[in-house]
Design a protein around this motif. Structure first.
Motif: not given
Length: 130
Positions: A35-40, A42-44, A65-68, A79-88
């Motif tokens: 289920d991780l291949y086309e996950s959401t 919610s799955t993670v 884009p699911t992991m981010a 949370s780290d602001a730079a890391a948060f900007s990156q995952v967005r």
């Protein structure tokens, strides 16, 4: 990590094999998840919430884009602001995201973790992740 979830996709399995080479990361339990291949998100988060309390560190080897999106969902106060900007905006292939929380795995939900960093290929892996 104590527990690793790896997508059954060839690329993620190759990534896990590279990371877990002798001298690299080892894990107590590795679970290959279709289920991780086309996950959401919610799955993670469901996978993480199902981890036993013995585990201190969990790794999920999945896809964008699911992991981010999952990291953005979980990232809360501290949370780290730079890391948060990156995952967005998304993370480059081969990158990893480091989150931590004082909450039990079963309680991981929106804004319950601190996003510490986004590490790119070639960066040194931190000694503790979780």
């Amino acid at each position: 990590p104590d527990v690793v979830f790896v997508s059954r996709a060839v690329r993620t399995q190759q990534t896990w094999q590279l990371v877990s080479k002798p001298g690299g990361v080892s894990a107590h339990e590795v679970d290959y998840v279709d289920d991780l291949y086309e996950s959401t998100v919610s799955t993670v988060t469901s996978l993480v919430r199902g981890v036993d309390d013995y585990a201190h560190t969990v790794m999920v080897v999945g896809h964008e884009p699911t992991m981010a999106a999952a990291a953005e969902f979980l990232a809360g106060q501290g949370s780290d602001a730079a890391a948060f900007s990156q995952v967005r905006i998304g993370i480059p292939t081969g990158s990893y995201i480091v989150l931590e929380s004082d909450a039990a795995w079963a309680d991981w939900n929106r804004r319950t973790a601190r996003l510490l960093s986004v590490q790119r290929p070639g960066d040194t892996m931190p000694k503790a992740m979780g």
